[in-house]
Design a protein around this motif. Structure first.
Motif, PDB file in Angstrom:
ATOM      1  N   ILE A   1       0.868  -1.188   0.000  1.00  0.00           N
ATOM      2  CA  ILE A   1       0.000   0.000   0.000  1.00  0.00           C
ATOM      3  C   ILE A   1       0.892   1.222   0.000  1.00  0.00           C
ATOM      4  N   LEU A   2       0.525   2.207  -0.809  1.00  0.00           N
ATOM      5  CA  LEU A   2       1.297   3.452  -0.798  1.00  0.00           C
ATOM      6  C   LEU A   2       0.623   4.401   0.158  1.00  0.00           C
ATOM      7  N   SER A   3       1.237   4.646   1.306  1.00  0.00           N
ATOM      8  CA  SER A   3       0.598   5.525   2.278  1.00  0.00           C
ATOM      9  C   SER A   3       1.629   6.008   3.268  1.00  0.00           C
ATOM     10  N   MET A   4       1.238   6.985   4.073  1.00  0.00           N
ATOM     11  CA  MET A   4       2.120   7.530   5.104  1.00  0.00           C
ATOM     12  C   MET A   4       3.445   7.993   4.493  1.00  0.00           C
ATOM     13  N   GLY A   5       3.376   8.410   3.230  1.00  0.00           N
ATOM     14  CA  GLY A   5       4.579   8.890   2.563  1.00  0.00           C
ATOM     15  C   GLY A   5       5.585   7.796   2.298  1.00  0.00           C
ATOM     16  N   THR A   6       5.144   6.556   2.318  1.00  0.00           N
ATOM     17  CA  THR A   6       6.089   5.469   2.095  1.00  0.00           C
ATOM     18  C   THR A   6       5.347   4.254   1.541  1.00  0.00           C
ATOM     19  N   LEU A   7       6.098   3.174   1.345  1.00  0.00           N
ATOM     20  CA  LEU A   7       5.487   1.943   0.858  1.00  0.00           C
ATOM     21  C   LEU A   7       5.248   1.035   2.046  1.00  0.00           C
ATOM     22  N   VAL A   8       4.009   0.645   2.225  1.00  0.00           N
ATOM     23  CA  VAL A   8       3.688  -0.229   3.334  1.00  0.00           C
ATOM     24  C   VAL A   8       3.513  -1.646   2.788  1.00  0.00           C
ATOM     25  N   ASN A   9       4.273  -2.578   3.328  1.00  0.00           N
ATOM     26  CA  ASN A   9       4.141  -3.975   2.926  1.00  0.00           C
ATOM     27  C   ASN A   9       3.476  -4.757   4.028  1.00  0.00           C
ATOM     28  N   ILE A  10       2.368  -5.411   3.695  1.00  0.00           N
ATOM     29  CA  ILE A  10       1.681  -6.203   4.712  1.00  0.00           C
ATOM     30  C   ILE A  10       1.750  -7.666   4.318  1.00  0.00           C
ATOM     31  N   THR A  11       2.224  -8.487   5.240  1.00  0.00           N
ATOM     32  CA  THR A  11       2.327  -9.921   4.991  1.00  0.00           C
ATOM     33  C   THR A  11       1.428 -10.633   5.982  1.00  0.00           C
ATOM     34  N   LEU A  12       0.589 -11.529   5.484  1.00  0.00           N
ATOM     35  CA  LEU A  12      -0.286 -12.292   6.373  1.00  0.00           C
ATOM     36  C   LEU A  12       0.036 -13.761   6.222  1.00  0.00           C
ATOM     37  N   TRP A  13      -0.045 -14.497   7.304  1.00  0.00           N
ATOM     38  CA  TRP A  13       0.165 -15.933   7.211  1.00  0.00           C
ATOM     39  C   TRP A  13      -1.054 -16.668   7.721  1.00  0.00           C
ATOM     40  N   GLY A  14      -1.409 -17.726   7.015  1.00  0.00           N
ATOM     41  CA  GLY A  14      -2.419 -18.640   7.540  1.00  0.00           C
ATOM     42  C   GLY A  14      -3.835 -18.103   7.574  1.00  0.00           C
ATOM     43  N   VAL A  15      -4.179 -17.213   6.645  1.00  0.00           N
ATOM     44  CA  VAL A  15      -5.581 -16.788   6.558  1.00  0.00           C
ATOM     45  C   VAL A  15      -6.080 -17.117   5.169  1.00  0.00           C
ATOM     46  N   ASN A  16      -7.407 -17.331   5.052  1.00  0.00           N
ATOM     47  CA  ASN A  16      -7.931 -17.637   3.721  1.00  0.00           C
ATOM     48  C   ASN A  16      -8.043 -16.340   2.905  1.00  0.00           C
ATOM     49  N   ASP A  17      -8.279 -16.523   1.610  1.00  0.00           N
ATOM     50  CA  ASP A  17      -8.304 -15.363   0.704  1.00  0.00           C
ATOM     51  C   ASP A  17      -9.278 -14.294   1.140  1.00  0.00           C
ATOM     52  N   LYS A  18     -10.434 -14.732   1.634  1.00  0.00           N
ATOM     53  CA  LYS A  18     -11.474 -13.775   2.002  1.00  0.00           C
ATOM     54  C   LYS A  18     -11.012 -12.882   3.148  1.00  0.00           C
ATOM     55  N   LEU A  19     -10.477 -13.512   4.177  1.00  0.00           N
ATOM     56  CA  LEU A  19     -10.017 -12.732   5.326  1.00  0.00           C
ATOM     57  C   LEU A  19      -8.839 -11.852   4.933  1.00  0.00           C
ATOM     58  N   ALA A  20      -7.979 -12.379   4.044  1.00  0.00           N
ATOM     59  CA  ALA A  20      -6.828 -11.583   3.601  1.00  0.00           C
ATOM     60  C   ALA A  20      -7.320 -10.302   2.925  1.00  0.00           C
ATOM     61  N   GLN A  21      -8.303 -10.416   2.042  1.00  0.00           N
ATOM     62  CA  GLN A  21      -8.829  -9.230   1.358  1.00  0.00           C
ATOM     63  C   GLN A  21      -9.406  -8.239   2.352  1.00  0.00           C
ATOM     64  N   LYS A  22     -10.147  -8.778   3.307  1.00  0.00           N
ATOM     65  CA  LYS A  22     -10.768  -7.926   4.328  1.00  0.00           C
ATOM     66  C   LYS A  22      -9.680  -7.190   5.108  1.00  0.00           C
ATOM     67  N   ALA A  23      -8.648  -7.956   5.472  1.00  0.00           N
ATOM     68  CA  ALA A  23      -7.554  -7.369   6.257  1.00  0.00           C
ATOM     69  C   ALA A  23      -6.845  -6.278   5.459  1.00  0.00           C
ATOM     70  N   PHE A  24      -6.563  -6.542   4.181  1.00  0.00           N
ATOM     71  CA  PHE A  24      -5.859  -5.544   3.375  1.00  0.00           C
ATOM     72  C   PHE A  24      -6.700  -4.286   3.210  1.00  0.00           C
ATOM     73  N   SER A  25      -8.025  -4.452   2.983  1.00  0.00           N
ATOM     74  CA  SER A  25      -8.868  -3.250   2.846  1.00  0.00           C
ATOM     75  C   SER A  25      -8.845  -2.460   4.119  1.00  0.00           C
ATOM     76  N   ALA A  26      -8.988  -3.156   5.248  1.00  0.00           N
ATOM     77  CA  ALA A  26      -9.013  -2.461   6.528  1.00  0.00           C
ATOM     78  C   ALA A  26      -7.719  -1.689   6.733  1.00  0.00           C
ATOM     79  N   ALA A  27      -6.591  -2.343   6.446  1.00  0.00           N
ATOM     80  CA  ALA A  27      -5.291  -1.690   6.634  1.00  0.00           C
ATOM     81  C   ALA A  27      -5.173  -0.470   5.724  1.00  0.00           C
ATOM     82  N   ASN A  28      -5.612  -0.635   4.490  1.00  0.00           N
ATOM     83  CA  ASN A  28      -5.576   0.455   3.519  1.00  0.00           C
ATOM     84  C   ASN A  28      -6.353   1.664   4.028  1.00  0.00           C
ATOM     85  N   GLU A  29      -7.585   1.399   4.479  1.00  0.00           N
ATOM     86  CA  GLU A  29      -8.422   2.483   4.989  1.00  0.00           C
ATOM     87  C   GLU A  29      -7.776   3.160   6.177  1.00  0.00           C
ATOM     88  N   ASP A  30      -7.303   2.333   7.108  1.00  0.00           N
ATOM     89  CA  ASP A  30      -6.691   2.891   8.319  1.00  0.00           C
ATOM     90  C   ASP A  30      -5.499   3.764   7.982  1.00  0.00           C
TER      91      ASP A  30
END
Lengths: 178, 119, 351
Positions: C36-65
């Motif tokens: 995600i491009l935010s906070m004036g930098t590149l944010v890399n989020i790595t998730l382990w052991g979640v299904n695709d649906k939860l991963a998408q939800k998590a990434f959207s939430a992080a993006n919004e936040d």
């Protein structure tokens, strides 16, 4: 009703062949290991010879007894080493069973010989040990970098053992198949 | 040795190189660099062949150099040139970026050495 | 005919085998990664052991936040923090913005525990050096007189008073620059959010400063620490459980003028960019503390870092001095594995 268990000739044969295999196995254990988990596996010479002379059932017995009694005598019974040995032995017995059945049906008289069986047994043994190590003890992808090396050794040692077995069988009865 | 034995041997020997190729490509061969522009994947380039890659970014073109299985920025229109100062990246997971130009590069491969880079 | 059957048998047998071997490879790790491009930098989020649906939800939430916080915490642009700074300059009580109030409270605590070395209240000074805008200044550096004038006004976080939800600054020179700890704070908030969503194994990496929770399927996350001199990776460290790894470096934002380098980490005591240290790395649980501590330790330098680390409750710290010497405490020395052995390593007293 009297019920007695009398060992018959086949039992005796299995017993002394197994004893032979176990002895070789233990003697080999005394030698230093060049690589962890890899042994020349000379006891397999007995297993393959038994397969060629007496059939698969006998070979299966000899192999299993070798693993079991060998581990009891070496003090590794029920240890991870034992589990891996057993997995390897089961894998190679199964493969030999399939191979000898196919060989007998499709190529009667001209099928696989000691070299071929030994090769297959060695590869199956290593594969069985490797995968049980991966699934039970070390589930890291990094372990797979060892597989090509282990399999190379299996091919080399399997071939050598096979040639030894063949030579031995020829000595035992010059007219037996090779 | 029966003919059948020989066939088994030949097949076994043929199997070996396949195993090496499949499980040993954590070296230079098989590793790639994932180039992202604006956070979105732009291109994935193999690190196996030496070459230069020009990446169009927000401020202009950044130039990457690929050599001996490693990659680095050699030119970028940013002021700090932090990306260039990051030096060569070889290990899987290694990452750097030119933030002003919105270009990022990450080494990907079968074996990832680092899950994240702190700097 | 017969040779075909021979080959067929042998092939069948070895074939079944080859198939098993090549089909069985290592199980692919269920890792999801997003940038995600935010906070004036590149944010890399790595998730382990979640299904695709939860991963998408998590990434959207992080993006919004992150996008929200990027605007909210920017001290110099219109938004909650920008507005707060305007109000602070008026020397009068005002109702604090609810997303800013906790941030200011943390800043005050960190100001104290760092012995004043971490002092976001010097926003004016940072502006004088030209580090307010997103683009880097070109120089020349400010005149000594201007710096001294601002120093004389002595703005500190202590000048910010909080009563309930009301806030004021008793010193009109106070302008809060969140740069030294906003990333850590933002990363903490996102990690909290991910946890609430049910993600327990992840790395949130905001431009190289990160917090890692859980593990990679039981195996620790392996973090590489970049060599500040630019020669690849200096060291690696394994993290598991809940750890933040934050590094402050003089190479992050700087400009060169007439051959001299001026970077963005201003020493509140001198009014000039901190000298003597190239980078400071802190490993701790809380991202906010780790971020602020890394800044404070960089300013403290080789002579004082140990004292400041102690008072801030830091358990793992490493400093790379300008001359290349690496300083660290024994616990850090045990954890870290150097890829390139530095010329000189000094292990301090325990923290």
């Amino acid at each position: 009703m009297e019920f007695s268990v009398q060992p018959d000739r086949t039992d005796h044969r299995i017993a002394w062949l197994a004893a032979l295999a176990i002895t070789i196995h233990i003697a080999e254990s005394a030698l230093p290991n060049p690589l962890p988990g890899v042994k020349p596996g000379l006891a397999n010479v007995v297993t393959i010879a038994v397969l060629c002379l007496y059939g698969w059932r006998m070979a299966a017995w000899v192999s299993l007894l070798r693993v079991l009694v060998g581990s009891l005598l070496l003090g590794t019974f029920l240890s991870p080493t034992f589990v891996l040995s057993l997995a390897g032995a089961l894998a190679s017995i199964t493969t030999l069973g399939a191979a000898s059945a196919l060989s007998a049906h499709l190529l009667p008289g001209r099928g696989l010989g000691p070299a071929g069986y030994s090769l297959l047994a060695a590869m199956a043994h290593i594969a069985g040990q490797f995968y049980s190590a991966y699934w039970l003890f070390i589930p890291h992808a990094a372990l797979f970098t060892l597989l090509p090396v282990l399999m190379t050794l299996a091919v080399i040692l399997g071939l050598i053992n096979g040639i030894i077995t063949r030579t031995m069988l020829q000595r035992l009865s010059p007219s037996s198949p090779s | 040795m029966t003919r059948a034995d020989v066939v088994v041997l030949v097949l076994a020997l043929a199997l070996l190189p396949l195993l090496y190729v499949k499980f040993w490509h954590h070296g230079a061969a098989g590793e790639q660099v994932r180039i992202r522009v604006d956070g979105k994947p732009w291109k994935v380039v193999s690190l196996a062949h030496d070459r230069r890659v020009t990446v169009p970014g927000a401020l202009g073109d950044s130039v990457l150099e690929i050599k001996d299985g490693a990659v680095r920025f050699i030119a970028s229109p940013c002021a700090s040139k932090f990306c260039i100062h990051s030096g060569w990246l070889h290990d899987g997971g290694a990452f750097t970026a030119c933030l002003p130009n919105r270009v990022s590069i990450e080494v990907i491969g079968a074996r990832v050495r680092y899950d994240a880079i702190n700097f | 005919m017969t040779s075909v059957r021979r080959i067929a048998t042998a092939a069948l047998v070895t074939g079944a085998f080859v198939l098993t071997l090549t089909a069985c490879g290592p199980k692919p790790d269920p890792v999801h990664k997003e940038q995600i491009l935010s906070m004036g930098t590149l944010v890399n989020i790595t998730l382990w052991g979640v299904n695709d649906k939860l991963a998408q939800k998590a990434f959207s939430a992080a993006n919004e936040d992150f996008n929200y916080m990027q605007t909210a915490y920017n001290p110099w642009k219109p938004g909650p923090m920008g507005r707060t700074n305007q109000l602070l300059a008026l020397d009068a009580w005002f109702s604090a913005n609810p997303s800013i109030l906790p941030l200011i409270k943390r800043a005050k605590t960190l100001y104290h525990s760092s012995d004043g070395l971490f002092d976001p209240a010097i926003g004016r000074l940072i502006g004088l050096w030209g580090f307010h805008s997103d683009t880097l200044p070109k120089g020349p550096p400010p005149k000594q007189a201007a710096i001294e004038r601002l120093l004389a006004e002595h703005p500190t976080m202590d000048d910010v008073e909080i009563k309930g939800i009301r806030m004021r600054a008793t010193n009109a020179a106070v302008q809060v620059d969140t740069g030294g700890f906003a990333k850590g704070y933002a990363v903490d908030r996102v990690v909290d959010h991910l946890r609430r969503l049910g993600v327990h194994n992840a790395i949130v990496d905001a431009g190289g400063d990160l917090r890692a929770i859980g593990s990679r399927g039981g195996a620790p996350w392996r973090i590489g620490i970049r060599d500040p001199g630019g020669k690849g990776i200096l060291a690696e460290v394994d993290v598991k459980g809940d750890q933040s790894v934050f590094t402050s470096g003089v190479y992050e934002r700087f400009y060169t003028y007439h051959g001299k380098r001026y970077h963005h980490i201003i020493d509140p005591r001198t009014g000039y960019p901190a000298r003597g240290t190239t980078s400071a790395t802190v490993i701790g649980t809380d991202g906010t503390v780790a971020d602020a501590a890394a800044t404070a330790l960089l300013i403290a330098g080789p002579s004082q870092w140990h004292h400041i680390a102690e008072s801030m409750g830091v358990k793992y710290a490493m400093l790379v001095a300008s001359d290349g010497t690496v300083y660290m405490n024994p616990a850090m020395a045990k954890r870290i594995h150097f890829q390139h052995k530095p010329a000189k390593v000094v292990v301090s007293e325990p923290l």
